[in-house]
Enzyme design. Structure first.
Site, PDB file in Angstrom:
ATOM      1  N   GLU A  56      78.730  13.501  83.033  1.00 25.17           N
ATOM      2  CA  GLU A  56      79.639  14.223  82.478  1.00 25.17           C
ATOM      3  C   GLU A  56      81.003  13.764  82.712  1.00 25.17           C
ATOM      4  OE1 GLU A  56      78.865  18.310  83.778  1.00 25.17           O
ATOM      5  OE2 GLU A  56      77.401  18.483  81.770  1.00 25.17           O
ATOM      6  N   ASP A  74      69.546  22.030  81.430  1.00 25.79           N
ATOM      7  CA  ASP A  74      70.400  22.578  82.042  1.00 25.79           C
ATOM      8  C   ASP A  74      70.453  24.062  82.405  1.00 25.79           C
ATOM      9  OD1 ASP A  74      72.851  22.723  83.641  1.00 25.79           O
ATOM     10  OD2 ASP A  74      74.243  22.449  81.988  1.00 25.79           O
ATOM     11  N   GLU A 127      75.105  31.040  84.799  1.00 20.09           N
ATOM     12  CA  GLU A 127      75.919  30.385  83.746  1.00 20.09           C
ATOM     13  C   GLU A 127      75.272  30.720  82.420  1.00 20.09           C
ATOM     14  OE1 GLU A 127      76.372  26.181  84.565  1.00 20.09           O
ATOM     15  OE2 GLU A 127      77.232  26.038  82.540  1.00 20.09           O
TER      16      GLU A 127
HETATM   17  C1  GCV Z   1      79.505  21.583  87.886  1.00 20.40           C
HETATM   18  C2  GCV Z   1      76.485  22.190  83.388  1.00 20.40           C
HETATM   19  C3  GCV Z   1      77.693  22.877  83.712  1.00 20.40           C
HETATM   20  C4  GCV Z   1      79.005  22.346  84.547  1.00 20.40           C
HETATM   21  C5  GCV Z   1      78.401  21.702  85.649  1.00 20.40           C
HETATM   22  C6  GCV Z   1      77.336  20.839  85.488  1.00 20.40           C
HETATM   23  C7  GCV Z   1      76.738  20.265  86.761  1.00 20.40           C
HETATM   24  O1  GCV Z   1      77.092  21.152  82.679  1.00 20.40           O
HETATM   25  O2  GCV Z   1      78.026  23.604  82.568  1.00 20.40           O
HETATM   26  O3  GCV Z   1      79.901  23.214  84.874  1.00 20.40           O
HETATM   27  O4  GCV Z   1      79.420  21.136  86.455  1.00 20.40           O
HETATM   28  O5  GCV Z   1      76.223  21.642  84.539  1.00 20.40           O
HETATM   29  O6  GCV Z   1      75.626  20.663  87.060  1.00 20.40           O
HETATM   30  O7  GCV Z   1      77.112  19.144  87.066  1.00 20.40           O
END
Ligand code: GCV
Length: 677
Positions: free
Chosen positions: A268, A341, A369
């Site tokens: 990411e 995820d 989340e």
């Molecule tokens: C901490 C997902 C979440 C992100 C998170 C990422 C990760 O994409 O939406 O907020 O970032 O996972 O676990 O690194």
């Protein structure tokens, strides 16, 4: 007149003192009992164990004894034995002081859950050596995917003010066996390793230490360049390697028992070894070498995916499997439970069981989340148990995920389980009173993954609310049904990632953002069209099934044998496909959403009837959140069914509650939730 004002103040004060704001978590035992407790060792940790028992134990004298028992030592440093009888006297034996601490909390748990009668003969040791929380807390006090206020770590206040919450936090974690915490977000800023920050981290580490909780930090891979001023962060560059060694030395001078680093690299948009043409092995091993002389470790995350046309669900496996066996022995690969995820339901990540020559650890998400934030009551023990008990078949039938990670099947020097924390600075810590149960369940499962969902819920309800059967039984049933209910009203039958853009709260299966990464859009995942619904990951599709061991691979590959809970994860299924219950896929989908809504309505009924058993404050707060959950469930049902209906062109079965919203209106909902994240 004066007197009545004083009485009023006394009333306010006592109301304040006994405020039922949830701040006491599951640690609500009466104190002040003055039990007799002796110990054959004095240390800060043993003193805590003594003090806890002294004030809360209601039985005969207790002896805390450090023993030189080979049998206990063989069961690991955290093991303990409890013998005796509440009426005549109890002994807690361990080979270490933390063993005594865990034994003390066990005894108190037995008392508070009403299980302390008769002769006690208990021996326990944890399933995983490292039981660790991951805080996604930023240094500015915001929490990524946090729904309970701001971070509990008040970096700006340190070292001048030390929040009383730090000790309470340590105590709560120790009481459920958690022994590590990563203080900052995996999306880490290099600044966390600055001298100024490390001095503050040291203060937190000093507070947590007596509770036997080690501190870890998430690091940013480009720190040597961005913090250290080097021209590169290439892991094979000797200056870079030296920089990390020096940094490790600096950390350990301040915090001699520092746990190690958690790393999100080349994921990411974050930097990593691949930026320099190197591999995850190069990056992880460099850090491992810097930490090794201090007994530190690296938790290297496998959460990687790129928009390169390959099915996202396959990418972590493809990137990490070729590296199996190449990592240092103080590296552990941290893998999210599912291949995508933290969705409401996912099959397990195929890396579990596959990486046999490398230590791997599960990463679970305690913060919700993708499960209604702190508005929805969803007891996650069910999700985690389903995952831990999944059969990988990596060593034949019965090779569960738990056994591939807890040292049973592969004897690696490190075993661990991580949970992304749901803790913030709100009075009740987690936003929703029932979200505390997920923190509790994570600790209990990391300690003992063979505990049942029922047992964990039972303990938590008794300690947090009441053991009265009129309350306990229906509320437990509600908790145990709550995960399936959320799956039903959000993403049944293997649907996944059809959330609104960015904030992941409500439904947006139609979401289309011009120019956005395709694998960040719901359409990528649900693939709805006039023929049917779902992502074809069978041999004729992306072939993600090939990453699983037979016979599971074949079971998932065949639309007729694929478990229906994963059907749309692995197959693109025609709308008129006949499901096991004889209905069409479309009809079944409608009934699933409807069932989810009905389940939440039933939770409301259960909760309203529980009013007489508990305090008004927590009752009302949970009640009002259940109303939100009910409304959200209808929102999810209408949004998904009305949208998918534009593809299926079939009626919603007539015995189902009719939609109450218009699709176009739902499409216009844009929640401004970014700042709540
Ligand atoms: C901490 C997902 C979440 C992100 C998170 C990422 C990760 O994409 O939406 O907020 O970032 O996972 O676990 O690194």
């Amino acid at each position: 007149m004066k007197q009545s004002i004083i009485i009023f103040y006394i009333f306010l004060l006592s109301a304040g003192l006994y405020a039922e704001d949830g701040s006491r978590l599951w640690l609500r035992a009466e104190s002040g009992h003055n039990a007799t407790v002796t110990a054959n060792k004095q240390s800060p940790t043993v003193d805590i164990a003594k003090q806890e028992l002294k004030s809360q134990w209601k039985g005969a004298p207790i002896q805390l004894i450090i023993v030189n028992s080979k049998e206990l030592r063989n069961r690991g440093k955290d093991a303990y034995r409890i013998t005796g009888n509440k009426l005549t006297g109890v002994s807690v034996l361990a080979s270490t002081e933390q063993g005594l601490l865990y034994g003390a909390y066990h005894l108190l748990r037995l008392q508070e859950t009403g299980n302390d009668a008769g002769i006690l003969n208990i021996e326990e040791s944890p399933g995983y050596d490292i039981r660790i929380l991951n805080h996604w807390d930023n240094l500015d006090g915001t929490v990524e995917r946090g729904y309970a206020g701001r971070s509990i770590w008040k970096w700006d206040e340190l070292p001048n003010r030390i929040s009383p919450r730090y000790v309470e936090y340590a105590r709560a974690n120790a009481s459920i066996g958690i022994n590590g915490t990563v203080l900052n977000n995996v999306n880490a800023t290099p600044r966390v390793l600055s001298k100024e920050m490390l001095e503050k981290v040291k203060i937190v580490a000093d507070i947590l230490r007596p509770y036997h909780i080690k501190v870890y930090l998430s690091i940013n891979f480009s720190s040597p360049a961005s913090l250290g001023g080097l021209s590169t962060s290439d892991p094979l560059n000797s200056d870079v390697r030296q920089w990390w060694k020096d940094k490790a030395d600096e950390i350990y001078r301040l915090i001699p028992d520092f746990g190690g680093f958690l790393v999100k690299a080349n994921s990411e948009g974050l930097p990593g070894p691949q930026d320099f043409g190197r591999t995850h092995v190069d990056g992880a091993n460099m850090l491992a070498d810097a930490l090794k002389p201090h007994n530190g470790m690296v938790m290297w995350r496998a959460f990687v995916y790129n928009p390169d046309g390959e099915d996202r669900a396959k990418q972590a496996y493809k990137e990490f499997m070729p590296l199996d066996g190449m990592f240092r022995d103080n590296v552990i690969i941290q893998i999210k439970n599912g291949p995508i995820d933290f969705q409401p339901r996912e099959p397990f990540s195929p890396l579990f069981g596959a990486m046999k020559k490398t230590a791997v650890m599960p990463e679970l998400q305690i913060t919700q989340e993708y499960l209604g934030f702190s508005n929805h009551l969803v007891f996650l023990a069910s999700l985690w148990k389903e995952f831990l008990e999944s059969d990988t078949y990596c060593n034949g039938e019965g090779s569960t995920v738990a056994e591939t990670t807890d040292g049973t099947l592969f004897p690696h020097p490190l075993t661990a389980m991580a949970g992304v924390a749901n803790i913030g600075d709100e009075a009740n810590w987690c936003g929703h009173h029932f979200a505390q149960a997920n923190w509790y369940a994570f600790g209990r499962l990391a300690w003992n993954h063979s505990l049942s969902v029922d047992e964990i819920a039972d303990e938590w309800i008794r300690m947090t609310f009441s053991g009265n059967p009129g309350f306990l039984n229906p509320v437990k049933e509600m908790m145990m049904d709550s995960h399936e209910a959320a799956v039903n009203y959000m993403m049944p039958l293997g649907l996944h990632h059809i959330f609104a853009w960015n904030h992941h709260y409500g439904p947006e299966p139609w979401c289309d953002i011009p120019g956005a990464r395709p694998d960040w859009l719901p359409k990528y995942y649900h693939q709805a069209d006039s023929v049917g619904l779902g992502f074809d990951r069978s041999e004729t599709g992306s072939n993600a099934v090939s990453q699983y061991y037979p016979p599971l691979r074949d079971e998932l590959n065949d639309i007729r044998s694929c478990p229906e809970k994963y059907l749309l994860w692995f197959h693109h299924v025609p709308w008129n496909y006949l499901m096991k219950d004889g209905r069409s896929l479309w009809d079944d989908l409608c009934y699933k959403y409807d069932t989810g809504v009905k389940q939440v309505r039933n939770f409301q009924r259960i909760w309203d009837q529980s009013e007489k058993y508990i305090d008004a404050e927590r009752f009302k707060e949970v009640q009002s959140r259940l109303k939100i959950q009910s409304r959200d469930a209808v929102w999810w049902k209408d949004a998904c069914l009305l949208y998918f209906q534009t593809f299926s062109n079939r009626p919603i079965p007539y015995d189902i509650e009719r939609p109450i919203y218009e699709l176009d209106d739902l499409k216009n909902i844009k929640l401004d939730l970014e700042h709540h994240n």
